[in-house]
Each structure stands twice: as C-alpha cells, then as structure tokens.
Design a protein around this motif. Structure first.
Motif, short mmCIF file in Angstrom:
data_model
loop_
_atom_site.label_atom_id
_atom_site.label_comp_id
_atom_site.label_asym_id
_atom_site.label_seq_id
_atom_site.Cartn_x
_atom_site.Cartn_y
_atom_site.Cartn_z
N LEU A 1 0.82 -1.21 0.00
CA LEU A 1 0.00 0.00 0.00
C LEU A 1 0.86 1.25 0.00
O LEU A 1 0.53 2.25 -0.65
N VAL A 2 1.96 1.21 0.75
CA VAL A 2 2.86 2.35 0.78
C VAL A 2 3.43 2.61 -0.62
O VAL A 2 3.51 3.75 -1.08
N ALA A 3 3.81 1.53 -1.31
CA ALA A 3 4.35 1.68 -2.66
C ALA A 3 3.30 2.23 -3.62
O ALA A 3 3.58 3.10 -4.46
N GLY B 1 1.02 6.88 -6.73
CA GLY B 1 -0.09 7.79 -6.99
C GLY B 1 0.22 9.23 -6.65
O GLY B 1 -0.25 10.16 -7.31
N TYR B 2 1.03 9.44 -5.64
CA TYR B 2 1.30 10.79 -5.14
C TYR B 2 2.51 11.45 -5.77
O TYR B 2 2.73 12.65 -5.57
N LEU C 1 4.04 8.95 2.99
CA LEU C 1 4.57 10.30 2.83
C LEU C 1 6.10 10.30 2.90
O LEU C 1 6.77 11.03 2.17
N LEU C 2 6.65 9.48 3.79
CA LEU C 2 8.10 9.37 3.87
C LEU C 2 8.68 8.88 2.54
O LEU C 2 9.66 9.42 2.03
N THR C 3 8.06 7.85 1.99
CA THR C 3 8.58 7.24 0.77
C THR C 3 8.48 8.19 -0.42
O THR C 3 9.43 8.35 -1.19
N VAL C 4 7.32 8.82 -0.59
CA VAL C 4 7.16 9.70 -1.74
C VAL C 4 8.03 10.95 -1.61
O VAL C 4 8.58 11.45 -2.60
N SER C 5 8.22 11.44 -0.39
CA SER C 5 9.10 12.60 -0.19
C SER C 5 10.54 12.26 -0.54
O SER C 5 11.24 13.04 -1.19
#
Length: 380
Positions: free
Chosen positions: A11-13, A18-19, A133-137
C-alpha cells in the motif's frame, strides 16, 4: 491481508506511485514551459489537467474498489500511469503530451484511490499514511537532485513517474482481489458522518488551492525572481522534501497526543507564513527558508488530515472523496498560480489577502474531528 502491526508496504508503494506526480509538479510544469512551445499559463493548464484527471478518478471510483477489486484497479491505474506519462515523456507533440498527462493523471488518481481505501481499513492508518509520505518525499527528493544533471527536456520528470508505476506493479500481487458486494446491500451502506465529511471536503479544496497555486510556480520563483540556477533550485527542493521527512517522522511520533486541532489549525497558520516568505523571495536564503519550512510543515498537517478523513469511514470512502476534493484544489493550483503570477507577480500570490485567507476554513473542520473521535492518517 496485512498483519495489523506491520507496515503494509504494498500500500505504501501504491501510495507513492499515486502521489509522485503532485510532488513533482514544479519541475514538470517548469520543464513544459521551457522545453515546449507553451506559455507559462498554458504549461500550468497542462498541470491542472493532469491533477483534475487524478481527482476525477477518485470521485468515479471511491465506492467501487470493493466491487471491482483492489488488485485489478491498482494494476489498471499503474498501467494508465505508465502509458500516459511514458507517452508524454517520449513525445514533443503538444496534443500527445496533453493527452498523456490526462491519461497518466487518471492512472495516478486510480492508484491513490485504491491506496486510500485500503489504508483507511488498516488498524493503524496513520502508520501507513506517514510511511507513504516518507517514501514519496524521499523519492521526489532524489528526482529533484538527479533530473537537473541529466539534461534539459520535459520528459525526464514524466519518465520518473512512469518508471515508478512500472516498479510498483509487481507488488500489486499482494493486494486483495476483492469480494463482490451485493448491489442492494452496497447501495444501502450510506456514508457515515455526512456533515463532517462534506465540511472537510470543502475545506480541503480551499487548503489545496491556496498552497498549490504557489507550489506549481515555485520553480519559476527560484529561477526568475530569486535568480537561481535549475540545479540550485533542485537542491533546495530536495532539501525541502528531506525536511518534510523530518516532519512526517515527528507527526508519526506525536500521533494523537496533541489531538488534531493544534496540528491542523496551528500548522496551517504557520504554512501561510512560509508561503508568503517563499512568494516574496529574491535570493537563495529567503527562497530556501520559505520552501524548507513550508515542506517541513505541509506533510505534518497532511498526515493528520488524511487520518481524519480515514477515520470517518472504515471502508475508506470519505478518505477517497475528501482526497479527491483536495485534488480539485490542487488541480486548479498550477493554472491559478500561473495566471496570478503573470498578472500580479509572485509576491501577490503569497500575500495574506490572497487564497491563503481561506485557511481558517480548514480549522473550522477541526471541531468535527473531536465530535466523532477520529483517528488519523491523511487526506488524499
């Protein structure tokens, strides 16, 4: 599905895929402007079309994830993102670029819808959303550091989004296939807390519009008003997004200890100050200070808003609908920012009497969160 006390990395991936497009908006819009025969306003309109398409996906699919199946929808969204952004990256024909941005935006919105729905059903949605948020940032920061050194061209940031969608595809095998819901039963399952959800959705349109009208032209502020090079602007954005990681970690550590009124209301007011500083920047110091402080606070407030929306409905429908409402404001941001900067200049975009004044509406959503004892993640 996923163990209740572990981070649901698929889900994080999916959340990250998406973001990523909104996070890369400044460089995407800026490169469309510089690489193609488009004016700044036209480039902003392309960015707005991308985000509007993403919002449309959320509104269309919010109540259909269970019936269609999370895995099927996630793969569809990633495929559209790969084809749309990839096609736009490889083409120099403006109609093809616009069409690719719209198709890719719908794919991003579909991926976000699935992620939001499943995250809302987690035992600890805040944990999953902060991890996303951590991953996409982190990924967006890496792109900002890398892209300026790979040469000019509008295709590089678009290609980064397309390749991210491709990389996430194998992880969709761990998503649930979904179980059909009987139509009669499904139709009777009305949205709970309708007043709170609608109030939060309306506030998020204003909140997102206020911030993204400037975020969409932040790259141009750095280049044209602060007189910085693209590489320097990229470093500022990367550092700012890195600071955002600190903000997300802080939000995760705090959890619900401060409630939601203080993080959302107080954080939004501080963000308004950062926006004004960034919009009026004329050198590296003021530009970097505004962007870094802004991006530190933004994910903190966003993580609480996501959790607030997720807690309104365990099936995730409010998380998706509120997120899509936020995307409407986000979608209007690049075009609004481009038009305002062309007509009035960058500082006026960040002046308190401009869209930022709508921030108090955001704080008005806070009482609703207390009334229903929400638990939080983030508003997409």
């Amino acid at each position: 599905m996923f163990a209740p006390r572990t981070t649901p990395w698929p889900l994080v991936a999916l959340f990250t895929a998406g973001y990523l497009a909104p996070y890369l908006l400044p460089t995407t819009v800026g490169r469309l402007d510089s690489d193609l025969p488009l004016s700044a306003t036209q480039a902003g309109a392309v960015g707005s079309a991308l985000l509007l398409s993403s919002a449309a996906a959320g509104f269309v699919l919010a109540s259909r994830v269970e019936r269609i199946g999370a895995r099927t929808l996630a793969r569809l969204g990633l495929a559209l993102a790969l084809l749309g952004y990839g096609g736009a990256a490889l083409s120099t024909a403006i109609p093809a670029v616009v069409a690719g941005a719209i198709v890719g935006g719908f794919g991003s919105g579909t991926a976000t819808t699935v992620a939001a729905t499943l995250i809302a059903g987690q035992r600890d949605p805040h944990r999953a959303s902060t991890a996303g948020l951590l991953t996409v940032s982190a990924l967006a920061g890496a792109v900002y550091l890398t892209v300026p050194h790979l040469g000019p061209g509008h295709g590089l940031p678009l290609a980064a989004i397309a390749l991210t969608a491709l990389a996430v595809w194998p992880l969709t095998g761990r998503l649930p296939v979904g179980t059909p819901v009987a139509p009669a039963r499904h139709d009777k399952a009305r949205l709970p807390h309708a007043r709170s959800g609608l109030l939060l959705a309306a506030a998020m349109v204003c909140w997102s519009l206020a911030q993204n009208s400037l975020w969409g032209v932040s790259g141009r502020i750095g280049l044209e008003q602060a007189h910085l090079g693209e590489a320097t602007v990229g470093v500022v954005f990367a550092v700012a997004l890195g600071a955002g990681l600190t903000g997300v970690l802080a939000a995760g550590a705090l959890g619900a200890r401060l409630g939601r009124a203080i993080p959302i209301g107080g954080g939004t007011v501080l963000i308004a100050v950062c926006i004004a500083l960034s919009a009026s920047a004329t050198d590296l110091g003021s530009f970097a200070a505004g962007e870094i402080a802004w991006n530190t606070l933004y994910p903190v407030v966003l993580s609480y808003l996501i959790g607030l929306a997720a807690s309104l409905d365990p099936r995730g429908r409010w998380a998706v609908l509120v997120g899509s409402a936020s995307s409407l404001g986000t979608a209007a941001g690049p075009l609004t920012g481009s038009v305002l900067s062309a007509q009035a200049g960058f500082p006026e975009i960040g002046a308190p009497e401009q869209p930022v004044v709508e921030i108090p509406v955001e704080t008005s959503a806070v009482p609703a969160q207390r009334a229903y004892d929400k638990a939080g993640s983030e508003v997409f």
